[in-house]
Design an enzyme around this catalytic site. Structure first.
Site, PDB file in Angstrom:
ATOM      1  N   ARG A  50       0.829  -1.205   0.000  1.00  0.00           N
ATOM      2  CA  ARG A  50       0.000   0.000   0.000  1.00  0.00           C
ATOM      3  C   ARG A  50       0.863   1.255   0.000  1.00  0.00           C
ATOM      4  NH1 ARG A  50      -1.289   1.927   4.585  1.00  0.00           N
ATOM      5  NH2 ARG A  50      -1.755  -0.062   5.572  1.00  0.00           N
ATOM      6  N   TYR A 102     -17.692  17.382 -14.242  1.00  0.00           N
ATOM      7  CA  TYR A 102     -17.952  15.938 -14.309  1.00  0.00           C
ATOM      8  C   TYR A 102     -18.901  15.552 -13.179  1.00  0.00           C
ATOM      9  CZ  TYR A 102     -17.140  10.941 -13.874  1.00  0.00           C
ATOM     10  OH  TYR A 102     -17.321   9.585 -13.769  1.00  0.00           O
ATOM     11  N   ASP A 175      -8.789  19.417 -14.037  1.00  0.00           N
ATOM     12  CA  ASP A 175      -9.070  18.053 -14.487  1.00  0.00           C
ATOM     13  C   ASP A 175      -8.692  17.994 -15.961  1.00  0.00           C
ATOM     14  OD1 ASP A 175     -10.165  15.676 -15.400  1.00  0.00           O
ATOM     15  OD2 ASP A 175     -11.884  15.768 -14.037  1.00  0.00           O
ATOM     16  N   LYS A 200      -9.376   6.804 -18.712  1.00  0.00           N
ATOM     17  CA  LYS A 200      -9.764   7.309 -20.025  1.00  0.00           C
ATOM     18  C   LYS A 200      -8.574   7.241 -20.992  1.00  0.00           C
ATOM     19  CE  LYS A 200     -13.473   7.944 -17.631  1.00  0.00           C
ATOM     20  NZ  LYS A 200     -13.825   9.201 -16.997  1.00  0.00           N
TER      21      LYS A 200
HETATM   22  C1  LIG Z   1     -14.234   9.669 -15.773  1.00  0.00           C
HETATM   23  C2  LIG Z   1     -13.893  11.008 -15.305  1.00  0.00           C
HETATM   24  C3  LIG Z   1     -13.615  11.249 -13.952  1.00  0.00           C
HETATM   25  C4  LIG Z   1     -13.725  10.189 -12.882  1.00  0.00           C
HETATM   26  O1  LIG Z   1     -12.762   9.185 -13.028  1.00  0.00           O
HETATM   27  P1  LIG Z   1     -12.966   7.663 -12.538  1.00  0.00           P
HETATM   28  O2  LIG Z   1     -11.716   7.001 -12.995  1.00  0.00           O
HETATM   29  O3  LIG Z   1     -14.211   7.150 -13.189  1.00  0.00           O
HETATM   30  O4  LIG Z   1     -13.104   7.710 -11.055  1.00  0.00           O
HETATM   31  C5  LIG Z   1     -13.266  12.535 -13.586  1.00  0.00           C
HETATM   32  N1  LIG Z   1     -13.202  13.541 -14.494  1.00  0.00           N
HETATM   33  C6  LIG Z   1     -13.479  13.341 -15.789  1.00  0.00           C
HETATM   34  C7  LIG Z   1     -13.405  14.485 -16.728  1.00  0.00           C
HETATM   35  C8  LIG Z   1     -13.834  12.073 -16.246  1.00  0.00           C
HETATM   36  O5  LIG Z   1     -14.120  11.898 -17.540  1.00  0.00           O
END
Ligand SMILES: *Cc1c(COP(=O)(O)O)cnc(C)c1O
Length: 376
Positions: A50, A102, A175, A200
Site C-alpha cells: 500500500r 464531471y 481536471d 480514459k
Molecule cells: C471519468 C472522469 C472522472 C472520474 O474518473 P474515474 O476514474 O471514473 O473515477 C473525472 N473527471 C473526468 C473528466 C472524467 O471523464
C-alpha cells in the site's frame, strides 16, 4: 542532452531496464511485502504494497514527466484522486466548481465533504468574469477547473482563472482527463495540480480504472497528499499501474488520431440537417474556439451533439447505431456514445437531446457511415 520532446517522454519516461534480467519492459511487481535482511534492514527501498511498489513508482515517474511537475501520485480511480485533494481541505473551506463539472465530482463534494463542513458553489467558468465575481464574494480555498468540460465541451481560460485563484490565495486544480498532457499542460499555465482519470485516454484501452494527480511543486501540500494516498489507501494495484503505463507509451499517437477523427465527425455532424448543435472546440463557431486554440495543441477526441426533435429523437438515433457502441466512459480505442442525461444527476443542466461521443480509432469514414444511417 537536448530537451526531450513529449513523444519521446511518453515512450521512455519511467522505463528502466530491469537490472536482474535485462527486461526492456519493466516487470509487474505483484508482491504485497518486501523482505528484511538478518540485520533487520530492508533489502530495498520498499516496505509494504500500500505504501509503495516499483510498478507504481514507474507510473508516477512517467506521469510527472508528461505533465511537467516534480510530484505525481497514482490512485485507484479518478475520483479517488479527487477525494484525496478534497481531504486536504479543512472544515469551512469553500470549493468553486464549474457548473458543468464531471457529474461524479459534482456529487462527491457535497455528498462526502458536506458532512465534513466543506461548502461548494459553481459558476460558468467559460466566463472568467463569473469566476472573479465568485472569488470576490467569499473566501475560496480551491478553484476546480475542467476544460474541455463534460459533456458540453465548454472551454475555461486556464491561465486567467489560475492567476485569479492565486491572487485570491486559493489553490487551483485542472481536471485534464479529456485533453491529456499531449494537448494541454495546465501546470505550465499556472495550475497547482492536474487531475486525471487514467481510466480514459492515459490507459487508453478501456481495460483499467485509475486516477492520478501531478503537482506543480514539492512541499507541504504534496507531502499531505502522499500521506493521504498511503493512509487513505486508495491506491492502484501493480497490474493496473502497469496497464496505465503501457497505455501511456502510445498516448501521443492515439491522441493525434482521436483528434483527426473527431474533427471529421464534428464537421459532418455540423452540416447534418437532423443535428441542432455540435459542441466541439475545434469548430470555429464554438464559443471557446479561440481560447482552446491558444491553450491546447489540438482539440481532442470528444464531442457532443444535440439531435433535432428532443429526447425521443436522440434515443432513436442511438438505437439505430451498429458500429459505435452505446456505453458510458471515453478515451478507449472503440467509439462510445451515450445519452448523457441518463447517467447524470436529476438536476443536471445537460440538454435531453444531447449525445456524447468519444471518437475512437476506427476509420473516420466508417464512423460517419454509421452516423449517417442512424440519423436517417
Ligand atoms: C471519468 C472522469 C472522472 C472520474 O474518473 P474515474 O476514474 O471514473 O473515477 C473525472 N473527471 C473526468 C473528466 C472524467 O471523464
Amino acid at each position: 542532452m537536448p530537451p526531450i520532446r513529449l513523444e519521446t517522454e511518453a515512450v521512455h519516461a519511467g522505463r528502466h531496464t530491469d537490472p536482474t534480467t535485462g527486461a526492456v519492459v519493466p516487470p509487474i511487481h505483484l508482491t504485497t511485502t518486501f523482505e528484511r535482511a538478518p540485520d533487520n534492514q530492508l533489502l530495498g527501498p520498499y516496505l509494504y504494497g500500500r505504501q509503495g511498489n516499483p510498478t507504481r513508482d514507474a507510473l508516477e515517474e512517467a506521469l510527472a514527466r508528461l505533465e511537467g511537475g516534480p510530484v505525481a501520485l497514482a490512485f485507484a480511480s479518478g475520483l479517488a484522486a479527487a477525494t484525496a485533494v478534497l481531504q486536504t481541505l479543512a472544515p469551512g473551506d469553500h470549493v468553486l466548481l464549474p457548473d458543468d463539472v464531471y457529474s461524479g465530482v459534482a456529487s462527491l463534494v457535497p455528498s462526502l465533504f458536506g458532512p465534513w463542513g466543506v461548502t461548494v458553489s459553481s459558476v460558468d467558468q467559460s466566463d472568467p468574469a463569473q469566476v472573479a465575481a465568485a472569488l470576490a464574494a467569499r473566501r475560496t480555498a480551491l478553484v476546480w477547473l475542467e476544460t474541455p468540460s463534460n459533456p458540453s465541451l465548454r472551454i475555461a481560460d486556464i491561465a486567467a482563472i489560475t492567476a485569479m485563484a492565486r491572487a485570491h490565495g486559493a489553490r487551483s486544480i485542472v481536471d485534464n482527463t479529456w485533453a491529456t498532457p499531449v494537448l494541454q499542460r495546465p501546470l505550465a499555465l499556472g495550475a497547482d495540480a492536474v487531475l486525471h482519470s487514467t481510466t480514459k485516454y492515459l490507459g487508453g484501452h478501456g481495460d483499467v480504472t485509475g486516477g492520478a494527480l501531478v503537482l506543480r511543486e514539492a512541499g507541504p501540500w504534496a507531502e499531505r497528499l502522499r500521506e493521504i494516498q498511503k493512509l487513505g489507501g486508495g491506491v492502484p494495484s501493480p497490474f493496473d499501474c502497469w496497464l496505465v503505463l503501457r497505455g501511456i507509451r502510445s498516448l501521443v499517437a492515439r491522441m493525434r488520431m482521436h483528434g483527426e477523427n473527431a474533427a471529421l465527425v464534428a464537421h459532418f455532424l455540423a452540416a447534418h440537417p437532423k443535428v441542432e448543435r455540435v459542441h466541439f472546440p475545434g469548430l470555429p463557431s464554438h464559443p471557446g474556439h479561440a481560447v482552446a486554440a491558444a491553450q491546447m495543441a489540438g482539440f481532442g477526441g470528444m464531442l457532443s451533439f444535440e439531435v433535432r426533435g428532443g429526447r425521443e429523437a436522440a434515443l432513436a438515433v442511438l438505437s439505430r447505431l451498429t458500429l459505435i457502441t452505446r456505453a458510458t466512459s471515453l478515451g478507449g480505442t472503440e467509439s462510445l456514445i451515450e445519452h448523457r442525461r441518463t447517467v447524470e444527476r436529476e438536476d443536471s443542466p445537460t440538454p435531453d437531446n444531447l449525445l456524447r461521443l468519444s471518437v475512437g480509432l476506427e476509420h473516420a469514414s466508417d464512423l460517419i457511415a454509421d452516423l449517417t444511417e442512424a440519423l436517417g
